[in-house]
Scaffold this active site. Structure first.
Site, PDB file in Angstrom:
ATOM      1  CE  LYS A 117     -11.064   8.901 -19.075  1.00 19.81           C
ATOM      2  NZ  LYS A 117     -10.969   8.868 -17.610  1.00 19.81           N
ATOM      3  CG  ASP A 143      -8.008  16.540 -15.369  1.00 15.26           C
ATOM      4  OD1 ASP A 143      -7.284  16.298 -15.981  1.00 15.26           O
ATOM      5  OD2 ASP A 143      -9.073  16.074 -14.727  1.00 15.26           O
ATOM      6  NE  ARG A 154      -2.488   0.388   3.679  1.00 16.16           N
ATOM      7  CZ  ARG A 154      -2.004   0.932   4.486  1.00 16.16           C
ATOM      8  NH1 ARG A 154      -1.732   2.252   4.486  1.00 16.16           N
ATOM      9  NH2 ARG A 154      -1.747   0.306   5.685  1.00 16.16           N
ATOM     10  CE1 TYR A 189     -15.603  12.811 -16.199  1.00 16.79           C
ATOM     11  CE2 TYR A 189     -14.365  12.558 -14.126  1.00 16.79           C
ATOM     12  CZ  TYR A 189     -15.368  12.045 -15.209  1.00 16.79           C
ATOM     13  OH  TYR A 189     -15.637  10.483 -14.889  1.00 16.79           O
TER      14      TYR A 189
END
Length: 381
Positions: free
Chosen positions: A196, A171, A46, A99
């Site tokens: 993406k 972003d 983690r 977004y």
């Protein structure tokens, strides 16, 4: 070192991994300690793995940043940044056409937690100053924006925000570090949905953050470890593999998108084409200054502004898959009003220009003749 070379080589030293040419997938949840007092880089998956570290270092190099951090999704990355920067009573200014997922996080998660959120039209950087006050700790930008590809001036907005000691996050998903480097233009934080273009093959869910400030890095890294929203080693490996061809893919995405935008501009069934590469786009001059090229997404208003018209075109497309995402090697079509921005109230979508008769096209790297032929048959009366 040039971008394409960095994309392939930076972040990984094969001599430390048995001389494997590709970074190994460290499929383990825990790393053994040599001694009780050992100071070692990896202890529990983690908090970090060698595979994830290679990806984080690679992203940092591509964004000309000192530090990179990887998350289980783009939204996990956004959430970690906001939790690291904001506390109850703080305020955040967000570009008004963010977004839909970011809008939902801001309004449904951050606002109930005591964060005051302002959505502002930042197309003119002078508008920012009127909304700043000492409580505004974060400015959230997205350029080009999703889905109408609006641009904001990173340099100018960062300069205004700096006077108020407000951090600037960008972003950079649509542009990618190949086309735009916000840290070089004054921003403090860069966020990517690596799902993406960075991974590029529609097979990974992953988010990335890049920063320069060491204290800011440690604050976001604490959230990364404490909340555990991290990617597994297989996803990190796949993203690294995708990044190796990012420069090549982005050139082809841009080549194809420029031709698609020009072709669509002359079609009788299209009312308007949104693409920064078109001279008539209101952000064309800014895009030419701020970006290397104009990206791989083209958005259109159909002449008939209805969901039925959008469905008719989208469902007739054969190469384009009707899907929520973008940035893969294959072409995708998205109905923004019901998909990527489905969480937004109808009235807000209307104000922002997100219509029912609108489609967002993620232009893939297929042969351009085949892409245009598919669009032609889908738009035919």
């Amino acid at each position: 070192m040039k971008f394409a070379t960095k994309a392939i080589h930076v972040g990984y030293d094969s001599s430390k991994h048995g001389h494997a040419v590709m970074p190994p997938i460290y499929q383990t949840s825990v790393f053994a300690h040599d001694t009780l007092d050992a100071n070692q880089p990896f202890t529990y998956a983690r908090t970090g793995t060698p595979t994830r570290a290679a990806l984080e270092d690679n992203l940092a190099a591509l964004e000309n940043a000192a530090h990179g951090l990887a998350f289980g999704s783009g939204m996990a990355a956004i959430d970690a940044v906001m939790r690291a920067v904001l506390k109850p009573g703080d305020e955040v200014i967000a570009q008004q056409d963010v977004y839909g997922g970011a809008y939902r996080l801001l309004t449904k998660v951050m606002a109930p937690a005591g964060i005051k959120v302002h959505f502002v039209d930042l197309s003119d950087s002078r508008a920012l100053a009127a909304h700043l006050n000492p409580a505004v700790k974060l400015l959230w930008l997205e350029t080009p924006s999703n889905p109408l590809l609006n641009l904001v001036d990173i340099v100018a907005l960062s300069a205004v925000a700096r006077q108020n000691h407000t951090l600037v996050a960008v972003d950079n998903t649509f542009a990618t570090p190949y086309l735009q480097n916000p840290l070089d233009q004054g921003a403090d934080i860069v966020v990517h949905s690596a799902t993406k273009y960075l991974a590029g093959h529609s097979d990974v869910l992953l988010g990335l953050v890049a920063v320069n400030d060491p204290e800011l890095f440690q604050a976001i890294r604490f959230i990364q470890s404490a909340s555990g929203g991290v990617p597994g080693p297989q996803d990190c490996f796949l993203c690294l593999r995708g990044i190796k061809t990012l420069a090549l893919r982005m050139e082809r995405h841009c080549d194809n998108a420029e031709k698609v935008a020009a072709w669509l501009s002359s079609q009788p069934g299209i009312e308007r084409v949104f693409y920064p590469g078109l001279p008539e786009h209101p952000g064309h001059a800014l895009a030419a200054r701020q970006m290397k090229r104009f990206g791989g997404v083209v958005t259109v208003y159909l002449k008939e502004d209805s969901r039925a018209a959008a469905a008719r075109v989208a469902e007739r497309l054969q190469l384009f898959a009707l899907a929520e995402s973008l940035g893969g090697v294959e072409s995708l079509v998205n109905h923004s009003a019901s998909m990527s921005h489905g969480a937004m109230p109808a009235e807000l979508k209307r104000q922002l220009g997100v219509r029912e008769g609108q489609l967002r096209l993620s232009i893939g790297i297929e042969d351009i003749d085949d892409i245009l032929a598919d669009l032609a048959q889908a738009l035919a009366e």
